[in-house]
Scaffold this motif. Structure first.
Motif, PDB file in Angstrom:
ATOM      1  N   HIS A 216       0.777  -1.227   0.043  1.00 21.79           N
ATOM      2  CA  HIS A 216      -0.096  -0.012   0.120  1.00 21.79           C
ATOM      3  C   HIS A 216       0.761   1.265   0.045  1.00 21.79           C
ATOM      4  CE1 HIS A 216      -3.237  -3.033   1.269  1.00 21.79           C
ATOM      5  NE2 HIS A 216      -3.775  -1.992   1.079  1.00 21.79           N
ATOM      6  N   ASP A 246      -6.983  -5.362   5.643  1.00 18.06           N
ATOM      7  CA  ASP A 246      -5.728  -5.796   5.125  1.00 18.06           C
ATOM      8  C   ASP A 246      -4.397  -5.849   5.944  1.00 18.06           C
ATOM      9  OD1 ASP A 246      -6.924  -5.605   2.621  1.00 18.06           O
ATOM     10  OD2 ASP A 246      -5.906  -3.632   1.713  1.00 18.06           O
ATOM     11  N   SER A 249      -4.957  -9.330   6.944  1.00 21.66           N
ATOM     12  CA  SER A 249      -4.795 -10.414   6.117  1.00 21.66           C
ATOM     13  C   SER A 249      -3.525 -10.494   5.078  1.00 21.66           C
ATOM     14  CB  SER A 249      -6.079 -10.304   4.934  1.00 21.66           C
ATOM     15  OG  SER A 249      -5.915  -8.998   4.242  1.00 21.66           O
ATOM     16  N   LYS A 250      -2.842  -9.245   5.217  1.00 24.56           N
ATOM     17  CA  LYS A 250      -1.510  -8.975   4.313  1.00 24.56           C
ATOM     18  C   LYS A 250      -0.343  -8.742   5.529  1.00 24.56           C
ATOM     19  CE  LYS A 250      -3.868  -7.497   0.261  1.00 24.56           C
ATOM     20  NZ  LYS A 250      -4.235  -6.610  -0.858  1.00 24.56           N
TER      21      LYS A 250
END
Length: 441
Positions: A216, A246, A249-250
């Motif tokens: 990001h 995110d 999950s990331k």
């Protein structure tokens, strides 16, 4: 019944109507009930703290009591006991029928009892998490967290049913009918809320943390955490909004652990030109023995090598005995140099090691930690270390590997081209070939 008793005492206030006197009596009963509830909660909490602080008990159950003190179980137990007492004493303080505040107070008492027992169960799971949740063999932390979420959901269901005066099954039926619509409309808030619970419970993130998330473009300080997004102010003063889901999950990096440790890692390699690696000869050895940082090391190593070679006969050929190398001596110097710096944290790992050779030479990695985490000071310390190491490499007859640039090719061509022209002019003329394939002028 207390309300009736209070109404009798307030009967002397003849200027008040019966309804007002009843309302005042119920209000006083509510205040007394709240005071008794608070006092009982504090009394139970104080008694439990006194028991938990007993020396003999601490010696017998040290791990359990440490887990109890690390959670809010004692306070939750006090509230749970007071909630149970309120449920049983409610009929004494308030009439079950006919009271003006009966409907409101019944709901308040029910909600308080639900919250009290919810807090007791949640903190009990926190104790189990402290005791067994971090077991590397059987990690149960996820199970305890799922249990806490289930307790929260069940408590919310009971509270809603108390507020609307319906059975819990009625609430479940209504929620299941609207669940599909809620999931569609409020997908992002729901995912963000779930992610926020995980971020908070696992302590993955807080305002002020420095995080890096390449996916990001985030590399800066967390300035705000909302239901669905986490706002990061990058070091170039740009703002990036990262979805909270995110972050669960990331992968992302949180540098708060590094900041709290007070040390920051240096992990960078110098690529050595392998053609400059060789054994130490007498001339180079005498030159290096004058370096104070490795003079003792060289004396010890030279004596060790001579003793080994003498014990195994003549070792004139370098292939038949032990000999020092310039790169090994340079590694020893780099290690001694790092150990001599006050800007390096010597409590942490500090080493100089070789990595696997590549087409760019032999990487010699510097691995250590600075004694500060401040960015500007860290970069200055790292630059000073490599400035020095690059500068002293020629003293060891070592040179860093560098790909040839246009200037290098141009300089080499200027040196080689005149010599090639002179050599061509000095060559004798070629004789004409004889035979079948000779050419005629």
């Amino acid at each position: 019944m207390l309300v009736e008793l209070l109404q009798g005492w307030l009967g002397v206030l003849t200027f008040l109507s019966d309804k007002v006197r009843a309302f005042c009596a119920e209000g006083l009963a509510v205040l007394l009930l709240a005071a008794v509830t608070y006092g009982l909660a504090q009394l139970v909490k104080g008694c439990l703290r006194w028991v938990a602080g007993a020396a003999w008990l601490d010696k017998r159950f040290p791990r359990f009591l440490k887990a109890v003190r690390a959670t809010r179980w004692l306070a939750a137990a006090g509230y749970a006991v007071s909630a149970a007492a309120v449920v049983h004493l409610y009929g004494f303080f308030m009439p079950l029928e006919g009271a003006l505040l009966q409907g409101v107070m019944a709901r308040v008492v029910g909600i308080y009892g639900t919250l009290g027992f919810m807090a007791l169960l949640v903190t009990s799971l926190d104790i189990l998490d402290q005791l067994y949740g971090r077991n590397p063999n059987v990690p149960l932390r996820g199970v305890f967290q799922a249990g806490k979420i289930s307790i929260y959901l069940l408590a919310a269901l009971v509270i809603i049913s108390i507020i609307i005066s319906k059975k819990p099954m009625y609430v479940i039926t209504g929620l299941s009918a609207a669940a599909a619509v809620f999931m569609l409309i409020f997908k992002d808030p729901i995912l963000g809320f779930a992610a926020g619970i995980q971020l908070a419970s696992n302590k993955l993130l807080k305002i002020g943390d420095w995080i890096t998330m390449e996916s990001h473009g985030a590399d800066g300080t967390v300035v705000d955490i909302t239901l669905t997004t986490v706002r990061v102010q990058n070091f170039d003063n740009t703002l990036v909004n990262v979805p909270a889901y995110d972050l669960v999950s990331k992968p992302f990096q949180n540098w708060s652990g590094m900041v709290q440790s007070g040390a920051r890692r240096i992990k960078r390699a110098i690529n050595i030109d392998v053609e400059t690696i060789r054994f130490l000869d007498e001339k180079l050895l005498k030159r290096l023995e004058k370096i104070e940082l490795i003079s003792g090391y060289l004396q010890e190593k030279v004596a060790e090598v001579h003793a080994f070679n003498a014990a195994h006969g003549s070792r004139e050929n370098p292939l038949n005995g032990r000999h020092l190398t310039n790169i090994g001596t340079f590694r020893a110097y780099a290690t001694a140099y790092l150990n001599s710096l006050a800007t390096i944290d010597h409590r942490q790992t500090c080493m100089v090691r070789q990595l696997a050779p590549t087409t760019a030479g032999l990487p010699l990695e510097i691995y250590c930690f600075t004694a500060t985490t401040e960015w500007l000071k860290y970069e200055n310390i790292q630059s000073d270390v490599f400035d020095h190491l690059y500068s002293v490499m020629p003293e060891f007859d070592l040179f860093p590997f560098q790909q040839p640039a246009g200037r290098n090719v141009t300089q080499a061509a200027r040196k080689l081209l005149p010599a090639a022209k002179a050599a061509k002019k000095a060559e004798p003329p070629h004789a004409q070939p004889d035979g079948l394939f000779s050419t005629q002028a």
